[in-house]
Scaffold this active site. Sequence first.
Site, PDB file in Angstrom:
ATOM      1  N   HIS A 111       6.471  50.069 -20.951  1.00  0.00           N
ATOM      2  CA  HIS A 111       6.090  49.894 -22.183  1.00  0.00           C
ATOM      3  C   HIS A 111       5.670  51.184 -22.836  1.00  0.00           C
ATOM      4  O   HIS A 111       4.845  51.862 -22.010  1.00  0.00           O
ATOM      5  CB  HIS A 111       5.201  48.744 -22.288  1.00  0.00           C
ATOM      6  CG  HIS A 111       4.985  48.101 -23.642  1.00  0.00           C
ATOM      7  ND1 HIS A 111       3.926  48.617 -24.337  1.00  0.00           N
ATOM      8  CD2 HIS A 111       5.395  47.163 -24.204  1.00  0.00           C
ATOM      9  CE1 HIS A 111       3.947  47.919 -25.595  1.00  0.00           C
ATOM     10  NE2 HIS A 111       4.965  46.885 -25.351  1.00  0.00           N
ATOM     11  N   ASP A 114       9.649  41.084 -22.536  1.00  0.00           N
ATOM     12  CA  ASP A 114      11.037  40.473 -22.675  1.00  0.00           C
ATOM     13  C   ASP A 114      11.623  40.467 -21.358  1.00  0.00           C
ATOM     14  O   ASP A 114      12.570  39.652 -21.067  1.00  0.00           O
ATOM     15  CB  ASP A 114      11.776  41.909 -23.095  1.00  0.00           C
ATOM     16  CG  ASP A 114      11.540  41.965 -24.655  1.00  0.00           C
ATOM     17  OD1 ASP A 114      11.316  43.201 -24.952  1.00  0.00           O
ATOM     18  OD2 ASP A 114      11.510  41.017 -25.246  1.00  0.00           O
TER      19      ASP A 114
END
Length: 428
Positions: free
Chosen positions: A307, A364
């Site tokens: 991320h 996700d």
Amino acid sequence: MSEVAKIELDGKQYEFPVITGTENEKAIDISKLRDTTGYVTLDTGYKNTGATKSSITFLDGEEGILRYRGYPIEELAEKATFLEVAYLLIYGELPTQAQLDSFTNSITKHTLVHEDMKQFFEAFPAKAHPMGVLSAMVCSLSTFYPESLDPNRSAEAKDLTMHRLLAKLPTLAAWSYKNAMRHPFMYPKNNFDYCKNFLYMMFAMPTEEYDVDPVVVSALNKLLILHADHEQNCSTSTVRIVGSSQANLYATISAGISALWGPLHGGANQEVIEMLEKIHHDGGDVDKWVAKAKDKEDPFRLMGFGHRVYKNFDPRAKIIKKACDDILEKLGIVDPMLDIAKKLERVALEDEYFKARNLYPNVDFYSGIIYKALGIPTEMFTVMFAIGRLPGWISQWKEMTENKEPIGRPRQIYTGETTRNFVDITAR
Ligand code: SDX
């Protein structure tokens, strides 16, 4: 005395103000940099650049903290409804019962889309990706509401456009699925709540009663809340910059949907399930795929991992991972992809390559396993992300327009040819 940053350029000293946010984040305000020094900054991908000041969402990537208007995501995911969170993000406070009723009623009465839009669906090929359909249909809404093109319209008119979008996106999303299946469209039911209505439009058929499982409704409510906003991510930054040109909100949100579609962003949830299925069909050798993810010669990446901001566990991934076990058990589903995902996470988090780069599961990584358990087809996963993120995009657009922020127009450093004269084609 206010804090300043001192920069020395070409033997001269310059001072720029330091601003401090309510969570003690600090920034050097360089809005006068070019005028005073002739220099611009360069920060490809904006990894170190704050694009705005915002009071909507706070996240701390090192600590794994995420709050909407100050409320921890863990509490909202557990105790709120998605429309309560949408109201909170857009208007800044949790709604009273009267405010929530009025907000809900306004959205409920706008869930239908113009009958003429049904022809648009029929023009798409059956295999059209629903994100391409959704982006096109949302922008097309602006052609049915030309008054939304006026950037100076009243606050009430802006509210109407925001509520129309919140109301119609689930309908457009469900109809894009029905269209791909070549099944009859199901019209919204105004006595159903937001999540139940979407599931009804997705899975009901005109020939039989459709009973929406409350476990599925509750799981969807939680997932939509977890996706509702995430400060200045790629698609939200897209919404802010498109909206800064005073483009209408439908076109602005359509741009956000397109940005979210990318596999490095919201498209990752579809990529994760396809990755897990590939590993499963390849015999489940997780170590082999972790090695591929580390190999710079191999384009394979561990989708759902890493991320830009979180250098710790994405708090949303923690909540979703826990919800996976809970929901699959309640629905009596055993999904081998969950076991592979958990094994992949364990192996990666023990691996030096991932630890050294602070790569953890993101929002996700597990979400697709729940969407699959709810019966959502893989190609619709990113559409689900868009439905969740819509109130966040709207709130960020509203904040940007109310703060009368200037049109976004970054600078550059030119590295091309210096001046040269035209050469006739006969002499090239
Ligand atoms: C979302 O920003 C947001 O808030 C987004 C989001 C939201 O709510 O809006 O949280 C939603 O988009 C989540 C991210 C979904 N994307 C994925 O899961 C795709 C896989 N992840 C990556 O591609 C990557 O981690 C990004 C795109 C998410 C972040 O990329 P960065 O910040 O540009 O980091 P990078 O690509 O420069 O990676 C740094 C290093 C590199 O190795 P080195 O060059 O240092 O040797 O980490 C490696 C990368 O190769 N790396 C990975 C990896 N992610 C990063 N290696 C293997 N597998 C991965 N998934």
